[in-house]
Design a protein around this motif. Structure first.
Motif, PDB file in Angstrom:
ATOM      1  N   THR A  20       0.841  -1.191   0.000  1.00 24.53           N
ATOM      2  CA  THR A  20       0.000   0.000   0.000  1.00 24.53           C
ATOM      3  C   THR A  20       0.877   1.243   0.000  1.00 24.53           C
ATOM      4  O   THR A  20       1.795   1.376   0.812  1.00 24.53           O
ATOM      5  CB  THR A  20      -0.912   0.009   1.236  1.00 24.53           C
ATOM      6  OG1 THR A  20      -1.701  -1.180   1.226  1.00 24.53           O
ATOM      7  CG2 THR A  20      -1.821   1.225   1.216  1.00 24.53           C
ATOM      8  N   GLY A  21       0.598   2.136  -0.935  1.00 21.76           N
ATOM      9  CA  GLY A  21       1.423   3.326  -1.047  1.00 21.76           C
ATOM     10  C   GLY A  21       0.597   4.541  -1.384  1.00 21.76           C
ATOM     11  O   GLY A  21      -0.620   4.579  -1.165  1.00 21.76           O
ATOM     12  N   ALA A  22       1.276   5.544  -1.932  1.00 18.17           N
ATOM     13  CA  ALA A  22       0.609   6.803  -2.232  1.00 18.17           C
ATOM     14  C   ALA A  22      -0.334   6.682  -3.421  1.00 18.17           C
ATOM     15  O   ALA A  22      -1.256   7.483  -3.560  1.00 18.17           O
ATOM     16  CB  ALA A  22       1.640   7.897  -2.500  1.00 18.17           C
ATOM     17  N   ARG A  23      -0.106   5.678  -4.288  1.00 21.45           N
ATOM     18  CA  ARG A  23      -0.937   5.521  -5.480  1.00 21.45           C
ATOM     19  C   ARG A  23      -1.322   4.061  -5.665  1.00 21.45           C
ATOM     20  O   ARG A  23      -0.469   3.181  -5.595  1.00 21.45           O
ATOM     21  CB  ARG A  23      -0.192   6.016  -6.727  1.00 21.45           C
ATOM     22  CG  ARG A  23       0.024   7.521  -6.760  1.00 21.45           C
ATOM     23  CD  ARG A  23       0.884   7.928  -7.948  1.00 21.45           C
ATOM     24  NE  ARG A  23       1.008   9.375  -8.024  1.00 21.45           N
ATOM     25  CZ  ARG A  23       1.892  10.088  -7.332  1.00 21.45           C
ATOM     26  NH1 ARG A  23       2.727   9.466  -6.508  1.00 21.45           N
ATOM     27  NH2 ARG A  23       1.951  11.395  -7.451  1.00 21.45           N
ATOM     28  N   THR A  24      -2.611   3.835  -5.903  1.00 16.15           N
ATOM     29  CA  THR A  24      -3.123   2.489  -6.149  1.00 16.15           C
ATOM     30  C   THR A  24      -3.894   2.493  -7.462  1.00 16.15           C
ATOM     31  O   THR A  24      -4.730   3.373  -7.699  1.00 16.15           O
ATOM     32  CB  THR A  24      -4.061   2.024  -5.022  1.00 16.15           C
ATOM     33  OG1 THR A  24      -3.355   2.052  -3.769  1.00 16.15           O
ATOM     34  CG2 THR A  24      -4.564   0.606  -5.277  1.00 16.15           C
ATOM     35  N   ARG A  96     -14.777   1.257  -4.902  1.00 16.03           N
ATOM     36  CA  ARG A  96     -15.204   1.870  -3.647  1.00 16.03           C
ATOM     37  C   ARG A  96     -14.463   1.279  -2.455  1.00 16.03           C
ATOM     38  O   ARG A  96     -14.066   1.998  -1.528  1.00 16.03           O
ATOM     39  CB  ARG A  96     -16.715   1.698  -3.488  1.00 16.03           C
ATOM     40  CG  ARG A  96     -17.523   2.616  -4.402  1.00 16.03           C
ATOM     41  CD  ARG A  96     -19.000   2.338  -4.306  1.00 16.03           C
ATOM     42  NE  ARG A  96     -19.769   3.336  -5.069  1.00 16.03           N
ATOM     43  CZ  ARG A  96     -21.049   3.200  -5.392  1.00 16.03           C
ATOM     44  NH1 ARG A  96     -21.729   2.114  -5.013  1.00 16.03           N
ATOM     45  NH2 ARG A  96     -21.662   4.137  -6.082  1.00 16.03           N
ATOM     46  N   ALA A  97     -14.269  -0.042  -2.462  1.00 16.50           N
ATOM     47  CA  ALA A  97     -13.565  -0.683  -1.351  1.00 16.50           C
ATOM     48  C   ALA A  97     -12.108  -0.232  -1.292  1.00 16.50           C
ATOM     49  O   ALA A  97     -11.566   0.021  -0.210  1.00 16.50           O
ATOM     50  CB  ALA A  97     -13.641  -2.202  -1.499  1.00 16.50           C
ATOM     51  N   VAL A  98     -11.477  -0.126  -2.460  1.00 16.79           N
ATOM     52  CA  VAL A  98     -10.081   0.314  -2.497  1.00 16.79           C
ATOM     53  C   VAL A  98      -9.977   1.762  -2.046  1.00 16.79           C
ATOM     54  O   VAL A  98      -9.090   2.127  -1.263  1.00 16.79           O
ATOM     55  CB  VAL A  98      -9.510   0.136  -3.919  1.00 16.79           C
ATOM     56  CG1 VAL A  98      -8.146   0.802  -4.039  1.00 16.79           C
ATOM     57  CG2 VAL A  98      -9.404  -1.349  -4.268  1.00 16.79           C
ATOM     58  N   ARG A  99     -10.878   2.603  -2.521  1.00 21.61           N
ATOM     59  CA  ARG A  99     -10.832   4.013  -2.114  1.00 21.61           C
ATOM     60  C   ARG A  99     -11.064   4.160  -0.609  1.00 21.61           C
ATOM     61  O   ARG A  99     -10.444   5.004   0.051  1.00 21.61           O
ATOM     62  CB  ARG A  99     -11.880   4.811  -2.894  1.00 21.61           C
ATOM     63  CG  ARG A  99     -11.881   6.294  -2.537  1.00 21.61           C
ATOM     64  CD  ARG A  99     -12.827   7.095  -3.398  1.00 21.61           C
ATOM     65  NE  ARG A  99     -12.359   7.251  -4.753  1.00 21.61           N
ATOM     66  CZ  ARG A  99     -11.402   8.100  -5.119  1.00 21.61           C
ATOM     67  NH1 ARG A  99     -10.781   8.839  -4.218  1.00 21.61           N
ATOM     68  NH2 ARG A  99     -11.039   8.204  -6.369  1.00 21.61           N
ATOM     69  N   HIS A 100     -11.958   3.345  -0.058  1.00 24.00           N
ATOM     70  CA  HIS A 100     -12.247   3.420   1.378  1.00 24.00           C
ATOM     71  C   HIS A 100     -11.010   3.085   2.206  1.00 24.00           C
ATOM     72  O   HIS A 100     -10.788   3.678   3.278  1.00 24.00           O
ATOM     73  CB  HIS A 100     -13.382   2.462   1.730  1.00 24.00           C
ATOM     74  CG  HIS A 100     -13.733   2.441   3.184  1.00 24.00           C
ATOM     75  ND1 HIS A 100     -14.429   3.465   3.802  1.00 24.00           N
ATOM     76  CD2 HIS A 100     -13.459   1.525   4.154  1.00 24.00           C
ATOM     77  CE1 HIS A 100     -14.580   3.174   5.078  1.00 24.00           C
ATOM     78  NE2 HIS A 100     -14.006   2.007   5.326  1.00 24.00           N
ATOM     79  N   ALA A 101     -10.196   2.144   1.697  1.00 23.50           N
ATOM     80  CA  ALA A 101      -9.038   1.693   2.464  1.00 23.50           C
ATOM     81  C   ALA A 101      -7.769   2.469   2.141  1.00 23.50           C
ATOM     82  O   ALA A 101      -6.795   2.413   2.904  1.00 23.50           O
ATOM     83  CB  ALA A 101      -8.795   0.206   2.199  1.00 23.50           C
ATOM     84  N   ALA A 102      -7.762   3.204   1.032  1.00 22.52           N
ATOM     85  CA  ALA A 102      -6.535   3.857   0.574  1.00 22.52           C
ATOM     86  C   ALA A 102      -6.306   5.184   1.276  1.00 22.52           C
ATOM     87  O   ALA A 102      -7.247   5.891   1.646  1.00 22.52           O
ATOM     88  CB  ALA A 102      -6.591   4.071  -0.934  1.00 22.52           C
ATOM     89  N   ASP A 103      -5.036   5.514   1.436  1.00 24.33           N
ATOM     90  CA  ASP A 103      -4.661   6.793   2.038  1.00 24.33           C
ATOM     91  C   ASP A 103      -4.318   7.837   0.986  1.00 24.33           C
ATOM     92  O   ASP A 103      -4.232   9.022   1.293  1.00 24.33           O
ATOM     93  CB  ASP A 103      -3.441   6.615   2.957  1.00 24.33           C
ATOM     94  CG  ASP A 103      -3.764   5.753   4.165  1.00 24.33           C
ATOM     95  OD1 ASP A 103      -4.908   5.818   4.643  1.00 24.33           O
ATOM     96  OD2 ASP A 103      -2.876   4.999   4.598  1.00 24.33           O
ATOM     97  N   GLY A 104      -4.104   7.391  -0.264  1.00 23.77           N
ATOM     98  CA  GLY A 104      -3.657   8.314  -1.299  1.00 23.77           C
ATOM     99  C   GLY A 104      -4.500   8.236  -2.544  1.00 23.77           C
ATOM    100  O   GLY A 104      -5.708   7.955  -2.509  1.00 23.77           O
ATOM    101  N   THR A 105      -3.851   8.462  -3.673  1.00 26.19           N
ATOM    102  CA  THR A 105      -4.505   8.519  -4.975  1.00 26.19           C
ATOM    103  C   THR A 105      -4.978   7.138  -5.408  1.00 26.19           C
ATOM    104  O   THR A 105      -4.253   6.143  -5.273  1.00 26.19           O
ATOM    105  CB  THR A 105      -3.512   9.078  -6.019  1.00 26.19           C
ATOM    106  OG1 THR A 105      -3.142  10.402  -5.634  1.00 26.19           O
ATOM    107  CG2 THR A 105      -4.141   9.106  -7.402  1.00 26.19           C
ATOM    108  N   VAL A 106      -6.193   7.072  -5.954  1.00 26.32           N
ATOM    109  CA  VAL A 106      -6.735   5.829  -6.504  1.00 26.32           C
ATOM    110  C   VAL A 106      -7.018   6.046  -7.982  1.00 26.32           C
ATOM    111  O   VAL A 106      -7.794   6.933  -8.350  1.00 26.32           O
ATOM    112  CB  VAL A 106      -8.007   5.381  -5.768  1.00 26.32           C
ATOM    113  CG1 VAL A 106      -8.588   4.134  -6.432  1.00 26.32           C
ATOM    114  CG2 VAL A 106      -7.703   5.099  -4.303  1.00 26.32           C
TER     115      VAL A 106
END
Length: 260
Positions: A20-24, A96-106
């Motif tokens: 998990t990083g700044a961009r997914t 939506r699930a990835v955006r909910h868990a991500a800290d950065g850009t999706v």
């Protein structure tokens, strides 16, 4: 190993690459809507190469459309084949699930039919729910493939037949089904206002490039920042050929754009 994310039509298998990083990047394979899976090089090898370059990637095993001419085959079971909008719903659930868990850009992207799904999903979402950027590789975006003789003359080999615009139109119809509206299945020709910045990497010798040409123009006309690369002499599905020159160049373009 794949895991699953809950969707409105049941669990959606996904596979994660990188930390998990700044961009997914949520990535969708191609296959004419009716074939392909997480092991396709266009999914697995692409995701692995991007993860090696530092990008977190989630590949999606969205629901496939019925087999052309054999609509009853493979329709049973929890992963039975279904037409639009079921594949789009699967992608939205994962995004939506990835955006909910991500800290950065999706980001959202895909190749061929996966690029079509990515663009259609983006258009269907409200502005706050849209991805922060789109990565589209040799996609097609219109319900009826634009006819451009200067493009079709460049196509060589079996794809002169299998990717003839008439057969591409039939694949699109198979994806949507009889009597269903195409507006939510194909972003091309629709209002693209508010689309996120978009990277397009296309093949010069590809009948689908006619749709890519038009879609790039439509995005630009809507004020969307677009970076487009047409790889000289490249053919459709070069991301299914890991180790090839076109695969390497495309990965470099995606890495440069997503990290720039």
């Amino acid at each position: 190993m794949p895991e699953t994310i809950d969707g409105p039509h049941g669990p959606v298998p996904v596979r994660r690459y990188g930390s998990t990083g700044a961009r997914t990047l949520v990535w969708l394979h191609g296959g004419g809507f009716f074939r392909g899976d997480l092991d396709l090089p266009e999914a697995h090898e692409v995701a692995g190469a991007l993860a090696t370059a530092g990008l977190a990637v989630v590949t999606v095993d969205y629901r496939l459309a019925p087999l052309p001419g054999l609509p009853a085959v493979g329709r049973r079971g929890p992963r039975g084949r279904r037409r639009h909008p079921v594949p789009n719903d699967d992608v939205v659930a994962v995004l939506r699930a990835v955006r909910h868990a991500a800290d950065g850009t999706v980001l959202l992207g895909g190749a061929s039919a996966g690029a079509c799904l990515a663009a259609a999903v983006t258009r269907a979402l409200s502005a706050p729910q849209r991805p922060d950027g789109l990565v589209l590789a040799y996609g097609f975006f219109h319900a009826r493939t634009p006819r451009d003789p200067s493009v079709t003359r460049t196509v060589r080999g079996h794809r002169r037949l299998t990717h003839h615009p008439t057969l591409l139109d039939r694949a699109n119809h198979n994806h949507v089904g009889r009597g269903s509206p195409t507006e939510t299945a194909f972003a091309g020709g629709q209002d693209l206002t508010g689309f996120p910045p978009t990277l397009m990497v296309d093949a010069e010798c590809d009948s689908m490039r006619a749709s890519g040409d038009r879609f790039a123009e439509e995005l630009s006309a809507a004020g969307v920042p677009v970076e487009r690369h047409v790889l000289p002499s490249a053919r459709h599905a070069f991301l299914n050929q890991p180790g090839s020159h076109d695969f390497t160049v495309a990965i470099e373009r995606i890495v440069d754009w997503t990290t720039g």
